[in-house]
Design a protein around this motif. Sequence first.
Motif, PDB file in Angstrom:
ATOM      1  N   ALA A 118       0.820  -1.221   0.000  1.00 45.61           N
ATOM      2  CA  ALA A 118       0.000   0.000   0.000  1.00 45.61           C
ATOM      3  C   ALA A 118       0.849   1.264   0.000  1.00 45.61           C
ATOM      4  CB  ALA A 118      -0.927  -0.010   1.214  1.00 45.61           C
ATOM      5  N   SER A 119       2.027   1.213   0.666  1.00 46.39           N
ATOM      6  CA  SER A 119       2.865   2.418   0.726  1.00 46.39           C
ATOM      7  C   SER A 119       4.315   2.030   0.976  1.00 46.39           C
ATOM      8  CB  SER A 119       2.379   3.360   1.839  1.00 46.39           C
ATOM      9  OG  SER A 119       2.540   2.742   3.111  1.00 46.39           O
ATOM     10  N   TRP A 128       8.158   3.838   2.481  1.00 44.83           N
ATOM     11  CA  TRP A 128       8.786   5.013   3.105  1.00 44.83           C
ATOM     12  C   TRP A 128      10.220   4.676   3.485  1.00 44.83           C
ATOM     13  CZ3 TRP A 128       7.834   9.963   3.273  1.00 44.83           C
ATOM     14  CH2 TRP A 128       8.596  10.763   4.122  1.00 44.83           C
ATOM     15  N   ASN A 131      10.219   7.284   0.066  1.00 42.96           N
ATOM     16  CA  ASN A 131       9.892   6.961  -1.319  1.00 42.96           C
ATOM     17  C   ASN A 131      10.961   7.453  -2.284  1.00 42.96           C
ATOM     18  OD1 ASN A 131       9.466   9.686  -1.206  1.00 42.96           O
ATOM     19  ND2 ASN A 131       7.286   9.623  -1.796  1.00 42.96           N
ATOM     20  N   ILE A 135       7.936  -1.094   3.737  1.00 40.41           N
ATOM     21  CA  ILE A 135       6.781  -1.327   2.860  1.00 40.41           C
ATOM     22  C   ILE A 135       5.625  -1.795   3.738  1.00 40.41           C
ATOM     23  CG2 ILE A 135       5.914  -2.618   0.860  1.00 40.41           C
ATOM     24  CD1 ILE A 135       8.908  -3.150   0.168  1.00 40.41           C
ATOM     25  N   THR A 136       4.503  -1.119   3.618  1.00 40.43           N
ATOM     26  CA  THR A 136       3.309  -1.552   4.366  1.00 40.43           C
ATOM     27  C   THR A 136       2.255  -2.043   3.383  1.00 40.43           C
ATOM     28  OG1 THR A 136       2.404   0.692   4.368  1.00 40.43           O
ATOM     29  CG2 THR A 136       3.742   0.041   6.267  1.00 40.43           C
ATOM     30  N   GLY A 137       1.420  -2.964   3.874  1.00 39.81           N
ATOM     31  CA  GLY A 137       0.380  -3.523   3.016  1.00 39.81           C
ATOM     32  C   GLY A 137      -0.274  -4.712   3.709  1.00 39.81           C
TER      33      GLY A 137
END
Length: 277
Positions: A220-221, A223, A225, A237-239
């Motif tokens: 999803a995102s 950081w 980036n 990385i998140t998700g």
Amino acid sequence: SAGNVWVAGYTEAADVPTTQGSVQTTIPGARSGFIVRVDALAPPPVVTSVSPAETGLAGGATATITGDHFSAGATVQVGGVSATSPQVVDAQHMTAVLPAHAGGVVDVAVTNGPVADWLVGIGTGVVTYVDPPLLTSLVPNIGPLAGGGMVEIHGSRLRPDDVVTFGGAPIAATFVDSGRLQVTVPAHVAGSQSLTVTDPWSQSATLGAAYTYAAPPAPASVWPNAAPPAGGTTITITGTAFQADDRVFFGFSESPSVQVVSPTAILAQAPAGAGTA
């Protein structure tokens, strides 16, 4: 005086019957009126085979016993346990319901008339009581929602005629050997599914949560980036649906170091490169 005398080992061949029944004769030289009665009994039963020769531990199958010299009223023991409903069909065939028994190879004994050793016929090792299947693992035990992958069931006492159900639905299985079956997993929604193997006698074994359908990873995102061209920056990385063996690519370049922190977070080292990934 007159009466019945039972003679063992009488050798007057002309006076001794060769079929079941009785004969009366007078012993030569014996006092007048002294009668000898000699009974010749049928030979003991012979057991050559039993069909079916295999059964589950609960028994219950009606088996046909083949042999010779079976007579009305014959009884049957299987592995030392009395079989029920014995029926003589003819001198060479009879039926009986197999009793429950522990696993292994057992003898079958048929007794004609009163219990006496010489009236008993024994078929050695003619019936096998089969233990239920045993399951240990499924390899691999995880795959995509689309299914289609070949997996191998590991265990023991597996058979070519076993039935495999996956998540409660039957699927085709290929027999490899007594320790392995192969199946192709069907498509399914995300989650874990059980696997059951059932033999011809309804004896079964189940692996609970044997296989996991994994949803595809959904980042999803990220950081930060942005990272320098030399690489080396740790990116968070998140998700969702991250797995321990996930690989991370920045464009076409694979991250040299990936740590799956949880199903929702990954730390990946940015590779060297320029441009937008």
